[in-house]
Design an enzyme around this catalytic site. Structure first.
Site, PDB file in Angstrom:
ATOM      1  N   CYS A 193      63.282  42.518  20.928  1.00 30.90           N
ATOM      2  CA  CYS A 193      63.066  41.068  20.926  1.00 30.90           C
ATOM      3  C   CYS A 193      62.548  40.532  22.258  1.00 30.90           C
ATOM      4  CB  CYS A 193      64.353  40.354  20.536  1.00 30.90           C
ATOM      5  SG  CYS A 193      65.021  40.958  18.971  1.00 30.90           S
ATOM      6  N   HIS A 239      67.701  32.537  24.780  1.00 33.21           N
ATOM      7  CA  HIS A 239      67.539  33.507  23.694  1.00 33.21           C
ATOM      8  C   HIS A 239      68.249  32.978  22.446  1.00 33.21           C
ATOM      9  CE1 HIS A 239      66.627  37.302  21.885  1.00 33.21           C
ATOM     10  NE2 HIS A 239      67.903  37.599  21.696  1.00 33.21           N
ATOM     11  N   GLU A 264      75.239  34.771  26.778  1.00 33.69           N
ATOM     12  CA  GLU A 264      74.173  34.079  27.503  1.00 33.69           C
ATOM     13  C   GLU A 264      74.705  32.873  28.259  1.00 33.69           C
ATOM     14  OE1 GLU A 264      69.514  32.735  26.884  1.00 33.69           O
ATOM     15  OE2 GLU A 264      70.759  33.130  25.122  1.00 33.69           O
ATOM     16  N   LYS A 316      65.069  28.759  18.326  1.00 33.88           N
ATOM     17  CA  LYS A 316      65.317  29.613  17.165  1.00 33.88           C
ATOM     18  C   LYS A 316      66.088  28.867  16.084  1.00 33.88           C
ATOM     19  CE  LYS A 316      65.307  34.163  19.454  1.00 33.88           C
ATOM     20  NZ  LYS A 316      65.151  33.778  20.881  1.00 33.88           N
ATOM     21  N   HIS A 318      64.384  33.752  14.227  1.00 37.14           N
ATOM     22  CA  HIS A 318      64.175  34.738  15.297  1.00 37.14           C
ATOM     23  C   HIS A 318      62.960  35.585  14.950  1.00 37.14           C
ATOM     24  CE1 HIS A 318      64.634  37.440  18.469  1.00 37.14           C
ATOM     25  NE2 HIS A 318      65.813  37.981  18.207  1.00 37.14           N
ATOM     26  N   PHE A 328      67.513  44.412  21.446  1.00 36.46           N
ATOM     27  CA  PHE A 328      68.330  45.595  21.176  1.00 36.46           C
ATOM     28  C   PHE A 328      67.937  46.709  22.136  1.00 36.46           C
ATOM     29  CE2 PHE A 328      69.207  44.780  16.346  1.00 36.46           C
ATOM     30  CZ  PHE A 328      70.050  43.753  16.688  1.00 36.46           C
TER      31      PHE A 328
END
Length: 417
Positions: free
Chosen positions: A165, A305, A316, A337, A342, A403
């Site tokens: 991502c 994010h 975060e 998002k 996403h 990831f």
């Protein structure tokens, strides 16, 4: 060697809330959700039956029918977004040195539909290897920048970045570095993703990563809400033209903002879970600020994010508080998002565009779908819940985490001569 300054001169977007940059920005500031029932395949046996799909898109608006059939949807999306960005930048390639114009493009997964279709056809056959001759060149990640360069005759640096991502943010950082090191004058950068198909959604469901709020898809992506239950998958592309400032001024280009810093780090913690204390996230923001020669007090807005996962949002926020201290309470924070879903490898590109436009227009897009405060978060933090806010945005930081523990952040600020 004195580093070159790098500015943004063109934008292109194909997203679940708008198929052009003006449509995308209008959707963002009006808090539009792009989520709805999946139309790409039959979801009857799937746990999650909704996503943020691109709507009313026809690749034949950009490509001949025969050519479109040779390309995976993630390349269709890349061509649409890059075409808009190039046109927006006013790049007149016949009168420019195309040996110094490149394409650096990110994708987290690439041609997943192509791979799924070909393997399924083989599995359903008699064992004979009757594969489409375009199988491999349709599927591979690097084919998106390859097609963009072929389409426009661009012979500068050309490759793909993949870091889940964080992929398109890494593409932007690479492009930024190539230009400021004087290895290119212009780079078309960004990313694209198309994973809303059986294998993509089934795989993420198996990980329990996706929201299953099938009764109310439009409010399913709810970052920082107490009742968040996973991310909502999205698809699309974002294209950004990055350019040497001197080159941009010489051709009279309009300038949206200046890209001033990029940071990278690793969580070194787990293949999918973020570090519980946000150590990698704190480090990547530290590195971006150091690269930009800025302090935490210089940032006005963070496009986080913020995927709407129980662990990720907490991590975060911990990183922001540790990095920014008391300055965290002066910031606007938002997760776009909540509207787009996403976009995985394309997330960094479209969120960079949101950050650039926030700097340009002094408007912070909201985090929509907030219903219940999460007591884990300090109430003094401004998450820009549910409604866009006007404020001076001199500098914006955009975070993307992938990831594998891949973290990447970029900083844009108002251009000043």
């Amino acid at each position: 060697m004195e580093l070159k300054r790098v500015v943004v001169t063109g934008l292109g977007a194909l997203t679940p809330i708008g198929n052009t940059v003006p449509e995308f920005w209008d959707g963002l500031i009006n808090g539009v959700s792009g989520a709805g029932p999946i139309t790409h395949y039959d979801t009857e046996k799937f746990r999650t039956k909704f996503a943020c799909e691109v709507k009313n898109f026809n690749p034949e608006d950009f490509l001949e029918k025969k050519e479109a059939r040779k390309l995976d949807p993630f390349v269709h999306y890349a061509i649409a977004a890059s075409d808009e960005a190039i046109k927006d930048a006013g790049l007149d390639f016949p009168n420019l040195d195309t040996n110094r114009i490149g394409v650096i493009w990110g994708s987290g997964i690439g041609g997943l539909k192509t791979f799924t279709d070909e393997v399924t056809n083989f599995a359903n056959g008699d064992g004979s290897p009757r594969f489409n001759p375009f199988f491999i060149p349709k599927m591979i990640l690097d084919i998106a920048p390859g097609h963009i360069s072929i389409r426009h005759g661009l012979r500068g640096p050309n490759f793909s970045t993949v870091s889940a991502c964080a992929s398109s943010t890494n593409a932007l950082i690479d492009a930024f570095n190539y230009i400021r090191l004087d290895m290119a004058d212009v780079i078309i950068s960004g990313g694209s993703e198309a994973i809303i198909y059986e294998a993509g959604m089934g795989g993420f469901n198996a990980m329990h990563a996706l929201s299953t709020r099938n009764d109310d898809p439009k409010t399913a992506s709810r970052p920082f809400d107490k009742d968040r239950d996973g991310f909502v998958a999205g698809e699309g592309a974002g294209g950004i033209v990055l350019e040497n400032l001197e080159h941009a001024l010489a051709r009279g280009a309009k300038i949206y903002a200046e890209l001033v810093g990029g940071g990278m780090s690793a969580d070194a913690n787990h293949i999918t879970a973020p570090h519980p204390e946000g150590l990698g996230a704190k480090l990547v923001m530290t590195n971006a600020l150091r690269d930009a020669r800025m302090s935490p007090a210089d940032i006005d807005y963070i496009n986080v994010h913020g995927t709407s996962t129980p662990l990720g949002d907490i991590s975060e926020v911990k990183a922001i508080l540790a990095m920014f201290g008391e300055n965290a309470f002066k910031l606007n924070i938002s997760s776009t998002k909540s509207m787009t879903g996403h976009l995985l490898g394309a997330a960094g590109a479209i969120e960079a565009i949101a950050s650039i436009l926030a700097v340009k227009n002094d408007i912070v897009p909201p985090t929509i779908n907030h219903f219940t405060d999460d007591p884990s978060f300090d109430p003094r933090l401004n998450f820009t819940f549910n409604k866009a806010q006007k404020r001076t945005v001199n500098a914006a930081l955009s975070n993307t985490f992938g990831f594998g523990g891949h973290n990447a952040s970029v900083i844009f600020k108002k251009y000043k001569a």
